[in-house]
Design a protein around this motif. Structure first.
Motif, PDB file in Angstrom:
ATOM      1  N   HIS A   3       8.642  38.573  70.679  1.00 30.92           N
ATOM      2  CA  HIS A   3       8.360  39.039  69.314  1.00 30.92           C
ATOM      3  C   HIS A   3       7.093  39.884  69.275  1.00 30.92           C
ATOM      4  CE1 HIS A   3      11.532  36.340  68.206  1.00 30.92           C
ATOM      5  NE2 HIS A   3      10.852  35.282  68.573  1.00 30.92           N
ATOM      6  N   ARG A 213       5.152  35.819  55.959  1.00 29.41           N
ATOM      7  CA  ARG A 213       5.150  34.892  57.096  1.00 29.41           C
ATOM      8  C   ARG A 213       6.475  34.129  57.209  1.00 29.41           C
ATOM      9  NH1 ARG A 213       0.412  34.591  54.392  1.00 29.41           N
ATOM     10  NH2 ARG A 213      -1.532  35.060  55.488  1.00 29.41           N
ATOM     11  N   ARG A 214       7.039  33.755  56.071  1.00 31.32           N
ATOM     12  CA  ARG A 214       8.300  33.016  56.080  1.00 31.32           C
ATOM     13  C   ARG A 214       9.411  33.852  56.693  1.00 31.32           C
ATOM     14  NH1 ARG A 214      12.514  33.296  52.910  1.00 31.32           N
ATOM     15  NH2 ARG A 214      11.400  34.701  51.505  1.00 31.32           N
ATOM     16  N   ARG A 217       9.074  34.085  60.475  1.00 31.65           N
ATOM     17  CA  ARG A 217       9.600  32.886  61.148  1.00 31.65           C
ATOM     18  C   ARG A 217      11.126  32.931  61.210  1.00 31.65           C
ATOM     19  NH1 ARG A 217       5.635  30.462  57.704  1.00 31.65           N
ATOM     20  NH2 ARG A 217       3.771  29.874  58.901  1.00 31.65           N
ATOM     21  N   LYS A 218      11.738  33.369  60.118  1.00 27.66           N
ATOM     22  CA  LYS A 218      13.198  33.452  60.069  1.00 27.66           C
ATOM     23  C   LYS A 218      13.715  34.456  61.086  1.00 27.66           C
ATOM     24  CE  LYS A 218      16.998  34.246  56.824  1.00 27.66           C
ATOM     25  NZ  LYS A 218      17.353  34.588  55.418  1.00 27.66           N
ATOM     26  N   SER A 220      12.288  35.365  63.808  1.00 29.09           N
ATOM     27  CA  SER A 220      12.012  34.914  65.175  1.00 29.09           C
ATOM     28  C   SER A 220      13.168  34.103  65.751  1.00 29.09           C
ATOM     29  CB  SER A 220      10.727  34.085  65.216  1.00 29.09           C
ATOM     30  OG  SER A 220      10.906  32.816  64.604  1.00 29.09           O
ATOM     31  N   TRP A 236       1.047  38.035  61.634  1.00 24.39           N
ATOM     32  CA  TRP A 236       1.840  37.811  62.852  1.00 24.39           C
ATOM     33  C   TRP A 236       1.138  36.791  63.727  1.00 24.39           C
ATOM     34  CZ3 TRP A 236       1.045  37.880  68.009  1.00 24.39           C
ATOM     35  CH2 TRP A 236       2.157  37.968  68.849  1.00 24.39           C
ATOM     36  N   VAL A 239       1.561  33.268  62.439  1.00 23.78           N
ATOM     37  CA  VAL A 239       2.911  32.734  62.620  1.00 23.78           C
ATOM     38  C   VAL A 239       3.191  32.382  64.074  1.00 23.78           C
ATOM     39  CG1 VAL A 239       5.377  33.298  62.533  1.00 23.78           C
ATOM     40  CG2 VAL A 239       3.891  33.851  60.593  1.00 23.78           C
ATOM     41  N   PHE A 240       2.831  33.272  64.990  1.00 25.51           N
ATOM     42  CA  PHE A 240       3.246  33.102  66.378  1.00 25.51           C
ATOM     43  C   PHE A 240       2.165  32.504  67.285  1.00 25.51           C
ATOM     44  CE2 PHE A 240       6.091  36.383  64.712  1.00 25.51           C
ATOM     45  CZ  PHE A 240       7.301  35.760  64.958  1.00 25.51           C
ATOM     46  N   SER A 243       0.922  29.047  65.904  1.00 26.05           N
ATOM     47  CA  SER A 243       1.984  28.044  66.034  1.00 26.05           C
ATOM     48  C   SER A 243       2.111  27.569  67.476  1.00 26.05           C
ATOM     49  CB  SER A 243       3.312  28.623  65.548  1.00 26.05           C
ATOM     50  OG  SER A 243       3.257  28.905  64.164  1.00 26.05           O
TER      51      SER A 243
END
Length: 256
Positions: A3, A213-214, A217-218, A220, A236, A239-240, A243
């Motif tokens: 990603h 952000r949501r 995630r979707k 990804s 980004w 999120v990545f 996480s």
């Protein structure tokens, strides 16, 4: 890393889009792998980095980009519209951006044209890239298929990509016919099946433009190789990278 993060027109959530300030800020983020930018031609055929065909939205100028020469474009303020902090920021030339980014980040260069608006655009852009031996650091993309064909005729080795915000049934065949190994697509058009098909054919896919952000995630979950283009690279990261950092700590605590 999966990603890959693409900074849309630089770090344009904070700095004025398509300016050296936005590109500099993007380069300061260690997780930014690509920068996307737009290129047009001045009246005297200098490749310049700006998105709109007209000057009003992102500068204090008026009229069309193509009607002003490079010296005239340099007189414009391309930063104050975003924030007073960027007062006096200029429209950069492609040469300036290439010199700044060379060896540091890959570039998605959109050939910003419509029909025959810029008949010499592809040649002028390629000249700047080849002069710096950056052929392996760029992909040239466009909505205009004629521009992609011209690029391949001039430099068959250069990577090209179609930009599209539609979902034709024969998309893979269209890309093959255009000799494109890259696809830039509006993110709502993407799904798991399309990603599997295109990546299986060796096509790199970038989703644009994702600031939520949501949604990141979707997306990804669709495919690990999907590139994500955003105005806010720090989101980004949240999120990545963060996480993954939390997951690493969780696993480490489990095995202690």
């Amino acid at each position: 890393m999966n990603h890959l993060c693409v900074a849309h027109r630089g770090f344009s959530g904070i700095a004025p889009e398509n300016t050296l300030a936005a590109f500099r800020l993007a380069l300061e983020q260690p997780f930014v792998h690509w920068i996307e930018l737009d290129v047009q031609l001045s009246k005297d055929d200098v490749p310049v980095v700006i998105h709109d065909f007209t000057l009003e939205r992102t500068t204090n100028g008026t009229g069309r980009v193509k009607d002003l020469n490079w010296k005239e474009l340099q007189q414009l303020d391309a930063g104050s519209w975003k924030d007073a902090e960027y007062c006096g920021e200029k429209i950069p030339s492609l040469a300036q951006v290439l010199d700044m980014c060379r060896g540091r980040v890959s570039l998605n260069i959109e050939l910003k044209t419509a029909g025959d608006m810029y008949p010499g655009l592809e040649k002028a852009v390629l000249r700047e890239i080849v002069m710096r031996q950056m052929e392996g650091e760029v992909v040239l993309t466009s909505f205009e298929r004629t521009a992609l064909r011209r690029t391949k005729e001039l430099a068959p080795e250069i990577r090209t990509g179609l930009i599209i915000d539609a979902r034709p049934d024969d998309l893979a065949k269209q890309l093959e016919k255009l000799q494109c190994s890259f696809l830039s697509m509006g993110y709502p058009r993407l799904d798991r099946n399309l990603m599997k098909d295109l990546t299986g054919r060796g096509i790199t896919v970038m989703a644009w433009t994702v600031d939520d952000r949501r949604i990141m995630r979707k997306l990804s979950a669709l495919h690990p190789e999907l590139m994500i283009c955003t105005n806010w690279p720090d989101r980004w990261e949240q999120v990545f990278l963060l996480s993954k950092h939390r997951l690493w700590h969780y696993i480490r605590n489990l095995i202690r």
